[in-house]
Design an enzyme around this catalytic site. Structure first.
Site, PDB file in Angstrom:
ATOM      1  N   ASP A 138       0.859  -1.380  -0.076  1.00 57.91           N
ATOM      2  CA  ASP A 138       0.119   0.131   0.041  1.00 57.91           C
ATOM      3  C   ASP A 138       1.043   1.422   0.025  1.00 57.91           C
ATOM      4  O   ASP A 138       0.326   2.403  -0.430  1.00 57.91           O
ATOM      5  CB  ASP A 138      -0.935  -0.080   1.260  1.00 57.91           C
ATOM      6  CG  ASP A 138      -1.818  -1.335   1.380  1.00 57.91           C
ATOM      7  OD1 ASP A 138      -2.141  -1.875   0.342  1.00 57.91           O
ATOM      8  OD2 ASP A 138      -2.225  -1.514   2.517  1.00 57.91           O
ATOM      9  N   ARG A 173     -16.012   0.073 -24.913  1.00 57.02           N
ATOM     10  CA  ARG A 173     -16.578  -0.051 -23.469  1.00 57.02           C
ATOM     11  C   ARG A 173     -15.704   0.816 -22.609  1.00 57.02           C
ATOM     12  O   ARG A 173     -14.720   1.224 -22.647  1.00 57.02           O
ATOM     13  CB  ARG A 173     -16.237  -1.477 -22.872  1.00 57.02           C
ATOM     14  CG  ARG A 173     -17.462  -2.136 -23.308  1.00 57.02           C
ATOM     15  CD  ARG A 173     -17.134  -3.884 -23.013  1.00 57.02           C
ATOM     16  NE  ARG A 173     -18.390  -4.607 -23.159  1.00 57.02           N
ATOM     17  CZ  ARG A 173     -18.190  -5.961 -23.172  1.00 57.02           C
ATOM     18  NH1 ARG A 173     -17.140  -6.751 -22.890  1.00 57.02           N
ATOM     19  NH2 ARG A 173     -19.128  -6.712 -23.349  1.00 57.02           N
ATOM     20  N   MET A 180      -5.866  -2.434  -5.066  1.00 54.85           N
ATOM     21  CA  MET A 180      -5.789  -2.391  -3.518  1.00 54.85           C
ATOM     22  C   MET A 180      -5.094  -1.093  -3.157  1.00 54.85           C
ATOM     23  O   MET A 180      -5.059  -0.165  -3.857  1.00 54.85           O
ATOM     24  CB  MET A 180      -5.047  -3.665  -3.145  1.00 54.85           C
ATOM     25  CG  MET A 180      -5.770  -4.940  -3.177  1.00 54.85           C
ATOM     26  SD  MET A 180      -4.713  -6.203  -2.436  1.00 54.85           S
ATOM     27  CE  MET A 180      -5.871  -7.473  -2.071  1.00 54.85           C
ATOM     28  N   GLU A 233      -9.625   0.682  -3.827  1.00 53.54           N
ATOM     29  CA  GLU A 233     -10.615  -0.018  -3.013  1.00 53.54           C
ATOM     30  C   GLU A 233     -11.015   0.883  -1.822  1.00 53.54           C
ATOM     31  O   GLU A 233     -12.222   0.720  -1.149  1.00 53.54           O
ATOM     32  CB  GLU A 233     -10.045  -1.265  -2.576  1.00 53.54           C
ATOM     33  CG  GLU A 233      -8.865  -1.328  -1.694  1.00 53.54           C
ATOM     34  CD  GLU A 233      -8.316  -2.415  -1.119  1.00 53.54           C
ATOM     35  OE1 GLU A 233      -8.879  -3.379  -1.527  1.00 53.54           O
ATOM     36  OE2 GLU A 233      -7.181  -2.245  -0.079  1.00 53.54           O
ATOM     37  N   HIS A 281      -6.011  -9.903  -4.959  1.00 54.77           N
ATOM     38  CA  HIS A 281      -4.522 -10.467  -4.497  1.00 54.77           C
ATOM     39  C   HIS A 281      -3.333 -10.776  -5.528  1.00 54.77           C
ATOM     40  O   HIS A 281      -2.289 -11.071  -5.200  1.00 54.77           O
ATOM     41  CB  HIS A 281      -4.843 -11.879  -3.739  1.00 54.77           C
ATOM     42  CG  HIS A 281      -5.376 -11.725  -2.482  1.00 54.77           C
ATOM     43  ND1 HIS A 281      -6.852 -11.208  -2.228  1.00 54.77           N
ATOM     44  CD2 HIS A 281      -5.038 -11.050  -1.028  1.00 54.77           C
ATOM     45  CE1 HIS A 281      -7.357 -10.816  -1.108  1.00 54.77           C
ATOM     46  NE2 HIS A 281      -6.042 -10.818  -0.376  1.00 54.77           N
ATOM     47  N   ARG A 284      -0.665  -8.907  -4.741  1.00 52.11           N
ATOM     48  CA  ARG A 284      -0.098  -9.336  -3.795  1.00 52.11           C
ATOM     49  C   ARG A 284       1.150 -10.447  -3.971  1.00 52.11           C
ATOM     50  O   ARG A 284       2.265 -10.786  -3.513  1.00 52.11           O
ATOM     51  CB  ARG A 284      -0.547  -9.728  -2.565  1.00 52.11           C
ATOM     52  CG  ARG A 284      -1.294  -8.398  -1.775  1.00 52.11           C
ATOM     53  CD  ARG A 284      -0.685  -8.338  -0.387  1.00 52.11           C
ATOM     54  NE  ARG A 284      -1.035  -9.843   0.341  1.00 52.11           N
ATOM     55  CZ  ARG A 284      -2.112  -9.476   0.962  1.00 52.11           C
ATOM     56  NH1 ARG A 284      -2.972  -8.785   1.330  1.00 52.11           N
ATOM     57  NH2 ARG A 284      -2.419 -10.873   1.656  1.00 52.11           N
TER      58      ARG A 284
HETATM   59  O1  F6P Z   1      -2.557  -4.219   3.287  1.00 50.54           O
HETATM   60  C1  F6P Z   1      -2.435  -4.742   2.057  1.00 50.54           C
HETATM   61  C2  F6P Z   1      -3.603  -5.283   1.398  1.00 50.54           C
HETATM   62  O2  F6P Z   1      -3.314  -5.996   0.322  1.00 50.54           O
HETATM   63  C3  F6P Z   1      -4.502  -4.370   1.385  1.00 50.54           C
HETATM   64  O3  F6P Z   1      -4.139  -3.633   0.122  1.00 50.54           O
HETATM   65  C4  F6P Z   1      -6.009  -4.995   1.181  1.00 50.54           C
HETATM   66  O4  F6P Z   1      -7.026  -4.054   1.426  1.00 50.54           O
HETATM   67  C5  F6P Z   1      -5.759  -6.147   2.203  1.00 50.54           C
HETATM   68  O5  F6P Z   1      -4.208  -6.130   2.219  1.00 50.54           O
HETATM   69  C6  F6P Z   1      -6.180  -7.383   1.962  1.00 50.54           C
HETATM   70  O6  F6P Z   1      -6.015  -8.064   3.034  1.00 50.54           O
HETATM   71  P1  F6P Z   1      -6.513  -9.921   2.986  1.00 50.54           P
HETATM   72  O7  F6P Z   1      -5.158 -10.546   2.309  1.00 50.54           O
HETATM   73  O8  F6P Z   1      -6.598 -10.177   4.451  1.00 50.54           O
HETATM   74  O9  F6P Z   1      -7.571  -9.980   2.156  1.00 50.54           O
END
Ligand code: F6P
Length: 357
Positions: A138, A173, A180, A233, A281, A284
């Site tokens: 973040d 569109r 995130m 989000e 995710h 991530r």
């Molecule tokens: O803080 C990192 C983050 O990926 C945020 O961007 C997101 O809101 C949150 O964690 C999601 O968490 P979880 O993996 O518990 O769904």
């Protein structure tokens, strides 16, 4: 000397690079490193850990996730609701301390975001030898210009936008991409600018969907029949609050769903075929970018230096291409947010991006 390392909270590309940096630098000093599994939970008796030697970190630099495992739940979660702080119980701290003492850990490196470093600060105030390393995709931690993981997340957003671009154009569109970032708009803003988004909606900039709709209609009139919208989000709907999911993320509310809401409203307002896509995710996971690998390694090396100097209660910090350190309390409890009138927002506007304000 024996030091411990744990990562806590959500995972993040570059965590393994930090472990690589810590183990490598500690080994040069002849120190032993103990890696605790699943965050702070690994500290609870009987202790869940493994000794980390340089041979254990071969090849991990390029791996996403963390070889130690992590959790944003459990006995040490420091955040509740919308970011309020909860103290870890004295009983849990005493139990964890027993493991520290039995193993003879003389410094504990905590790699975490706002919540985990808040726990770290509490432990430091209870007399623990804590060194913090900032981690979060973040990029919302105060007192560091950048956290590792952010660049990898932004790169995924850019890749997503590149892909959405072609399908949006083919179908004329509006495509809404939800990204995130929790309550900060860094991922949306960086990813949106780099990925060529036409509209970026941020938590920090109140927006009107009527203005976004007018912007889309104007684009249509100019012959641009597709529009890419990035929405963070944590952005708030103009007439409402945060859009959330059930359950919690690291003790905090789970954000998600605003992309669908924005898409529905824009479709009604513009009359254009509109689709929402949530990157979730994907931001991530996967291999860290080169920048995140380098940041991770440098952060790990600096953490060992801080331990060597006995500079406890401090967090590694990145400022103007330089890795240094700051007191942990400077980094937690105050999120670093996008400045609504800052240079980055101005740059977005200067290249014609609509922020809906
Ligand atoms: O803080 C990192 C983050 O990926 C945020 O961007 C997101 O809101 C949150 O964690 C999601 O968490 P979880 O993996 O518990 O769904």
């Amino acid at each position: 000397m024996r030091i411990g390392i744990l990562n806590s909270g959500g995972d993040c590309p570059g965590l393994n690079a930090v472990i690589h940096g810590v183990v490598g630098a500690a080994d040069q000093l002849g120190w032993e490193v103990i890696g605790f599994r699943d965050g702070f939970e690994g500290l609870l008796p009987p202790g869940d850990y493994k000794v980390l030697k340089p041979k254990d970190t071969i090849g991990i630099l390029k791996m996403g996730g963390t070889i130690l495992g992590t959790t944003n739940k459990g006995h040490f979660a420091a955040k509740v609701g919308k970011g309020d702080v909860a103290e870890v119980s004295e009983m849990i701290i005493a139990k964890a301390k027993r493991t520290m003492d039995q193993l003879g850990i003389e410094a504990l490196v905590i790699v975490g975001g706002d919540g985990s470093l808040t726990t770290g600060l509490q432990l430091y105030r209870a007399g623990w030898p804590i060194v913090g390393v900032p981690k979060t995709i973040d990029n919302d931690l105060s007192a560091t210009a950048m956290t590792f993981g952010f660049d990898s997340a932004v790169t995924t957003v850019v890749d997503g936008l590149d892909r959405l671009h072609t399908t949006a154009e083919s179908h004329k569109r509006v495509m809404v991409l939800e990204v995130m970032g929790r309550h900060a708009g860094w991922i949306a803003l960086w990813g949106g600018i780099a990925g060529g988004a036409n509209v970026i909606l941020l938590p920090e900039v109140p927006f009107s969907l009527e203005k976004v709709s007018d912007f889309i209609k104007q684009r249509d009139a100019q012959g641009h029949h597709s529009t890419l919208v990035v929405v963070a989000e944590g952005a708030k709907l103009p007439d409402g609050d945060l859009v959330t999911l059930s359950g919690n993320a690291g003790g905090e509310i789970r954000l998600g769903g605003i992309g669908e809401c924005v898409a529905k409203r824009l479709e009604a307002l513009t009359g254009k075929d509109t689709r929402a896509c949530t990157l979730g995710h994907l931001q991530r996971g996967g291999a860290p970018t080169a920048l995140d690998r380098i940041l991770g390694v440098r952060f790990g090396v600096m953490a060992v230096k801080l331990a060597q100097e006995g500079a406890f209660g401090r967090m590694v910090s990145y400022q103007a291409y330089h890795v240094d350190s700051v007191p942990i309390e400077e980094a937690v409890n105050k999120l670093r947010l996008v400045e609504p009138d800052g240079e980055l927002v101005q740059a977005a506007k200067a290249v014609g991006i609509c922020l809906g304000d």
